[in-house]
Design an enzyme around this catalytic site. Structure first.
Site, PDB file in Angstrom:
ATOM      1  N   CYS B 404     -26.967  -4.426  -1.171  1.00  0.00           N
ATOM      2  CA  CYS B 404     -26.936  -3.416  -2.370  1.00  0.00           C
ATOM      3  C   CYS B 404     -27.998  -2.597  -3.044  1.00  0.00           C
ATOM      4  CB  CYS B 404     -25.688  -3.042  -2.513  1.00  0.00           C
ATOM      5  SG  CYS B 404     -25.280  -5.263  -3.408  1.00  0.00           S
ATOM      6  N   HIS B 448     -21.540  -6.593  -5.280  1.00  0.00           N
ATOM      7  CA  HIS B 448     -22.517  -5.337  -5.072  1.00  0.00           C
ATOM      8  C   HIS B 448     -23.095  -4.408  -6.633  1.00  0.00           C
ATOM      9  CE1 HIS B 448     -22.305  -1.435  -2.635  1.00  0.00           C
ATOM     10  NE2 HIS B 448     -22.022  -0.822  -3.317  1.00  0.00           N
ATOM     11  N   ASP B 464     -23.783   5.343  -5.464  1.00  0.00           N
ATOM     12  CA  ASP B 464     -23.945   4.287  -4.567  1.00  0.00           C
ATOM     13  C   ASP B 464     -24.501   4.730  -2.985  1.00  0.00           C
ATOM     14  OD1 ASP B 464     -23.890   1.926  -3.640  1.00  0.00           O
ATOM     15  OD2 ASP B 464     -21.426   2.116  -3.255  1.00  0.00           O
TER      16      ASP B 464
END
Lengths: 300, 651, 318
Positions: B404, B448, B464
């Site tokens: 991430c 994250h 995202d």
């Protein structure tokens, strides 16, 4: 058949007093087709025992007194030139009989001894290239004086192996002694004995003895004993394979005399001293003491 | 004991293994030290065939001086990890030159063990662990081979492996149960390698790796109504707007941004947040928190902050709304949100241009960028390759593998290159749902990073990029105890004739990741907290209890092993004999013990004499037994009878 | 076979660790009572290594190093078991050693039986580093423990220590064993050169006049103990097997080896001379007797006779 054997033993016990065990062993030896060596001082009844057995089994009996100058031919016999037929004929010696008592065998020279022992082994003799079979049954009882006596030729170890058993007679106990002193002459008693087991029957029994069963468990025990004698440091030499076979055969005969068709460890133990004593410790007279560690230490 | 030095083959093996043990130190040893060691090892290897070439005493002394001089020039002192390694490798090299007797070889093997073990102070990957394990097996093999005069090496190796396998359960027991305590302060030289827990104030692609593997609980959220769908479970943490190209931190002075209340809409989620003890005063609320009460407050980045003392478990009531509009952007915020460490390189500009970053609406650029991630062979992995001086460019154009933080930081960087305000948000995503309790558990593994882009009339909008590459990461919450975290997913190549191979590779990759995950979770990160949590599950609480259990297990192992040795296998007994032995046992209690060499019949006579009242039974039992054991035709059925009779026999 | 339980006091007697338990003729089964085990120097080093790694792990809070340290500790622990197992269950019995001449090496045979299904590698005997035994499963083995037979008489084996450091050399398991094992040491034969004493008339000649000892009588199969001189080599060369020549009676003249008439200073020198003579007479196939101050052996020949003569010489009071 057991009745006949028991009757035979009873009769023998009448003659030789207080020697039940030795007589039983001697008969056992005979049933197992083995030869017997009696080692003891003179005068304890070695000859009487041999004579008695010959009588009871109805065997043709010959006694050979061994001396230092006896020659093989004196026992075996020799070829003699027959003037009438212009040829050699063989005159059989005293060895050609069903039961031979070789008295004081260790007085003879090794040469004479080996002549007898070879005959025992092979059940035949060879003279001048011709082979003469010995009679059947053929049973030798040899007696030997204790080897420390002077002027004797003790049987070498390799020759001792030829005897299935070696027994000692020992002195009679005091009761038996008294009877011997007071009773009739043994010889006249022997003459009165009747045949208890004729040779034909003996030969049948000898065959049946070999049929006596030995289970695996028993063979294990037998092997354990043999191994023990080979490995134990108390014995200079262990039992040979031939000795192992002899032990088993003797035990079979012992079981047969007891009326059983299978060998049990007790049979082996009963004959062990007589069969193994002279093979593992030649010089030692007390066979029972020699085998005592085996009896106590080898697990049944 | 005092045999001469081992034979040539063994010497080669020994020196080779020492080389293998030291080789991985190459990256973290000063080149001079490593060179010195390598030279000595090479010299020694030559000396195996030509013993005359080995240095004599005087030369050895000179070598010793040279080694000391080298250590001195490197000015590392003698304490600490690097200095210690340095010193140790030098000493090992010098010792090699003096390998004369078995005892020397033994010492060298022991030193090689230490050299191998110290590798772990630098590098703890599973492949590395396997490598060191192999070296240790070889070292054990050497010990075995040097001890025996006639051991073939292959056999010694087999024995060594057996040894390791047998020792493994013991080692595991000690590993699990031995209390992990922090060393006292004065010993804490190695703190540089200690793991940090919790989100940090700084994002550097790679720094979240450790977090991703820890199943330490961060908080639970119990919802009054239904749970939010997985793609809305973004738990907001610190917002990183400032970057130097490598690391991202919160913008300086962000506290001074004008605070605005976002307009919220959509279905409200009311929940209670049960926060585990934290180092920071951050509270991870679901985007976008709207209703809350003191001691909570919301900062200018819409992150919830508590004014309570940290370090304790706390519960907060909150309401969040999935849809929101944060409104206009202040000039300070704007400046921070398009800040770049320098002008982007031509490569980056070319990429942005290709994706219509300069000539289309931001939404379009975002879409084409996400498509770019999806279409090109980007993949998601928790074990990304190392990135060098320019991590974002390396990631975008070369390695294309990351997790991430890589995606979020690269995404934001490209946005800013196109003059679109954007920033990285860190926090947690997803969480494990507990349907029964209607709550979500969020663990450190759920950490994250995602991106926010400021768009006209919509305010800060969440994107995202990780979801573009690994949608599973978002849709299916990570179950740390079951799932391997580092799925390697190839999106582009799964078509065509390679599909099968790719799926096989993927399978293998998954298995590998599981193994790796196990290693990370159970070996590397098995720290005090983890240990306490794990053992508490078995009711073992506290160091003392652990030590007690450890002692008990070791004692049990000792007893079991000793029994295994002392218990000699009995020979299989004839069943009849076994029953007869029982009979003898009964008599032995009466003082009638059967002699070793006593036959059953003789024994029976003796027993009958001593216990005439039992003569019948004794005869019966002995008779059956003798027939079974020695008889010509034993009847197997007699066994049962023998059993019965012996059972009934009560002397 | 099971030795009676030890009293506490005996259990901790130091001599048990060094010399072993009282000698006994029974086979000895090695068990936890007979086997002692202690770490060797390298074993202590290994323990130190494990502790060092543990310390490193502790200081750096490094789990892989912890794991390695614990693994080594586990191996250290297991090594005791493995080393112990190398000796446990072996059955040791004394053998029957052959006599030697003084100055030679007495070889005491020891039977080591491995009645278990496990291979026992690297079993060694103290003082004999070159013997390294590997005892296969279910095997019977014999080894020789050598002692220098310095002087005539009985040579005792003393304590024989079996030990093993298998497999890693970290521990040494040993078992000191005592046996009543003795080997007879004959006197060292003197230099050859002094001729045998002259033959004397035997005391036992009756009936043997017509068969002198030189008179060839016949052939018989060779049996152990026949003098080499009497082997009929021609027959052997023709492939008839090994035959011995037989001579009549063999008492044509007797050789008496008399201690009092033996040259030499002191008892030992005379015994040495007699020893040589016995060997020479035996080699020559003569009938010979031995007269010692307190012992007399009538003339005879053969291996057994030679043995009893040598025994008498060996056991002559010092």
């Amino acid at each position: 058949m057991q009745n006949a054997i028991n009757a035979l033993l009873d009769s023998a016990n009448q003659i030789l007093l207080g020697k039940q065990k030795q007589i039983r062993l001697a008969v056992c030896c005979l049933l197992a087709r083995g030869h017997l060596l009696i080692e003891d001082i003179p005068g304890v009844g070695k000859t009487t025992l041999a004579h008695t057995l010959a009588r009871l089994f109805g065997l043709e009996y010959q006694r050979i007194q061994f001396t230092s100058d006896i020659l093989p031919a004196d026992m075996i016999g020799s070829s003699v030139f027959d003037a009438k037929n212009q040829q050699f004929t063989f005159h059989p010696g005293p060895i050609f009989s069903q039961m031979v008592l070789g008295d004081e065998i260790n007085r003879a020279t090794p040469k004479a001894q080996s002549a007898l022992l070879e005959a025992m082994e092979e059940h035949q003799v060879t003279v001048d290239g011709k082979t003469y079979p010995l009679p059947e049954p053929f049973f030798v009882i040899a007696t030997q004086n204790p080897s420390h006596q002077i002027g004797t030729f003790p049987l070498p170890e390799s020759q001792l192996d030829r005897f299935l058993m070696r027994i000692e007679l020992g002195y009679p106990d005091s009761a038996a002694e008294r009877l011997l002193l007071t009773g009739r002459s043994r010889h006249s008693l022997i003459d009165d004995l009747a045949v208890a087991l004729p040779p034909a029957q003996l030969q049948r029994i000898q065959k049946e003895v070999l049929q006596v069963y030995a289970s695996n468990a028993l063979l294990d025990y037998c092997q354990a004993i043999i191994r023990f004698t080979r490995e134990s440091p108390s014995y200079p030499a262990g039992l040979s394979p031939r000795a192992g076979l002899a032990l088993l055969t003797a035990a079979k005969a012992w079981a047969y005399m007891d009326g059983r068709d299978a060998v049990i460890p007790e049979d082996i133990q009963a004959v062990l001293a007589a069969v193994a004593g002279h093979r593992i410790r030649a010089g030692h007279l007390d066979a029972a003491a020699v085998v005592a560690p085996i009896l106590s230490q080898v697990a049944v | 004991m005092k045999t001469a030095a081992p034979n040539q083959k063994l010497q080669f093996l020994l020196l080779g293994t020492v080389g293998l043990a030291v080789l991985p130190h190459y990256p973290h040893l000063p080149p001079l030290t490593f060179g010195f060691f390598a030279a000595l090892l090479g010299w020694r290897l030559l000396g195996v065939r030509h013993p005359a070439w080995l240095p004599e005493r005087r030369v050895l002394f000179l070598l010793l001086l040279l080694g000391i001089a080298l250590l001195f020039t490197e000015r590392q002192g003698i304490f600490g990890r690097d200095a210690g390694t340095n010193l140790f490798i030098t000493a090992l090299g010098l010792k090699l030159m003096e390998m004369k007797r078995e005892r020397d070889s033994c010492l060298i093997v022991y030193m090689a063990f230490v050299a191998a073990a110290t590798q772990f102070l630098y590098e703890q990957g599973i492949l590395f662990g396997a490598y060191i394990g192999l070296v240790c097996c070889l070292l054990l093999t050497l010990l075995i081979a040097m001890n025996g005069l006639q051991h073939p090496i292959a056999q010694a190796l087999k024995l060594a492996v057996i040894f390791v396998l047998q020792a493994a359960p013991l080692a595991a027991a000690m590993f699990i149960l031995f209390p992990r305590l922090d060393p006292p302060k004065w010993l804490a030289i190695g703190s540089e390698t200690r793991n940090r827990t919790g989100l940090s104030e700084m994002l550097e692609p790679g720094s979240i790796t450790n977090l991703g593997l820890s199943d330490e609980l961060v908080f639970r959220a119990r919802f009054d109504g239904p749970l939010p769908p997985p793609h809305q479970r973004y738990w907001r943490g610190p917002v990183m707007a400032a970057t130097d190209g490598k690391r991202w931190v919160q913008a300086q002075n962000f506290e001074r941004y004008p605070k605005s209340n976002p307009q919220v809409s959509g279905r409200p989620y009311r929940y209670t947040l049960l926060l585990e003890p934290q180092e920071k005063n951050w509270v991870f609320a679901l985007d976008m928190p709207a209703e809350f009460s003191p001691p909570l407050s919301r900062n200018a980045n819409f992150q919830m902050i508590t004014s309570e003392l940290h370090g304790q478990r706390a519960a907060y009531k909150l309401t969040s709304y999935p849809d929101y509009n944060t409104g206009p952007l202040s000039s300070a915020e704007y400046r921070d949100a398009i800040q770049l460490p320098g002008t982007p390189s031509a490569r980056v500009k070319e990429l942005v241009a290709r994706l219509h970053g300069y000539d289309a609406a931001p939404e379009l650029f975002i879409k084409s960028l996400l498509n770019h991630f999806r279409r090109e062979n980007f993949r998601y992995t928790l074990e990304p390759p190392k990135l060098d001086a320019n991590p974002i460019e390396s990631f975008l154009f070369d390695t294309r593998a990351g997790f991430c933080s890589h995606y979020a930081s690269a995404f934001v960087y490209l946005m800013r290159a196109a003059q679109i305000p954007a920033r990285v948000v860190t926090g947690y995503q997803g969480g494990e749902t507990n349907e029964v309790g209607n709550f979500i558990q969020v663990r450190q593994a759920d950490a994250h990073a995602w991106a926010e882009v400021w768009l006209d009339r919509r305010g800060w909008v969440r994107y995202d990029p990780t979801a573009a590459v690994a949608p599973e990461r978002i849709e299916y919450p990570l179950d740390v105890s079951r799932l391997s975290p580092g799925e390697t997913i190839y999106f582009e190549s799964a078509s065509g004739e390679f599909g099968k191979i790719v799926s096989l590779l993927k399978q293998a990759g998954l298995i590998w990741d599981t193994v790796d995950y196990g290693w990370q979770r159970w070996i590397i990160n098995y720290n005090g907290t983890h240990q306490a949590n794990f053992l508490a599950g078995f009711g073992i609480k506290g160091s003392r209890a652990m030590l007690n259990w450890l002692g008990a297990i070791l004692i049990a192992a000792t007893v079991m092993l000793s029994l295994a040795i002392l218990y000699r296998r009995r020979r299989k007994l004839d069943p009849a004999l076994r029953i007869y032995v029982r009979f003898c046992g009964k008599l032995a209690r009466k003082g009638l013990v059967k002699g070793t060499g006593e036959g059953a019949k003789d024994f029976a006579e003796r027993v009958k004499a001593a216990l005439p009242e039992h003569a019948g039974e004794v005869d019966g039992i002995t008779g059956i037994f003798m027939n079974l054991r020695y008889g010509k035709r034993p009847d197997p059925k007699d066994i049962e009878q023998l059993k019965r009779r012996v059972a009934a026999f009560k002397p | 076979m099971n030795a009676p339980g030890l009293k506490m006091k005996d259990r901790f007697r130091l001599s048990r660790f060094v010399f072993g338990e009282k000698a006994s003729p029974d086979p000895i089964t090695l068990n936890h009572r007979r086997i002692f085990i202690l770490p060797t120097l390298s074993g202590l080093g290994f323990a130190f290594l494990a502790v060092l790694l543990f310390f490193i792990a502790f200081v750096y809070n490094n789990n892989p190093v912890y794991l390695l340290a614990f693994l080594l500790a586990g191996i250290f622990f297991l090594a005791t078991v493995h080393t112990f197992r190398t000796l446990a269950g072996l059955v040791i019995r004394e053998g029957h050693g052959k006599p030697v001449f003084a100055g030679g090496t007495a070889a005491f045979p020891i039977h080591i039986d491995n009645p278990t299904p496990l291979l026992r590698p690297q079993v060694r005997i103290e003082g004999q580093p070159e013997t390294e035994l590997a005892l296969p499963p279910d095997s019977r083995n014999q080894i020789f423990v050598h002692r220098t037979a310095a002087r005539r008489g009985w040579c005792e084996a003393g304590t024989i220590t079996l030990y093993s450091t298998f497999p890693l050399g970290l521990f040494r398991a040993w078992s000191p064993l005592r046996f009543n094992m003795k080997i007879l040491v004959y006197p060292q034969p003197a230099e050859a050169g002094v001729p045998l004493p002259p033959l004397s008339a035997g005391p036992n000649r009756e009936g043997t006049g017509h068969q002198g000892s030189d008179e060839f009588y016949g052939l018989k199969n060779y049996s152990a103990g026949d003098p080499v001189r009497r082997i009929h080599w021609k027959a052997y060369a023709k492939g008839y097997g090994v035959l011995s020549k037989q001579y009549g009676g063999g008492s044509g003249g007797e050789l008496w080896l008399d201690f009092d008439e033996t040259p030499g200073r002191g008892t030992e020198e005379r015994l040495s001379r007699l020893c040589r003579w016995v060997l020479e007479a035996d080699q020559a196939g003569l009938r010979y007797g031995l007269r010692l101050p307190d012992h007399r052996i009538v003339p005879a020949d053969g291996a057994l006779h030679r043995q009893s003569c040598l025994e008498a010489l060996a056991l002559h009071p010092l």
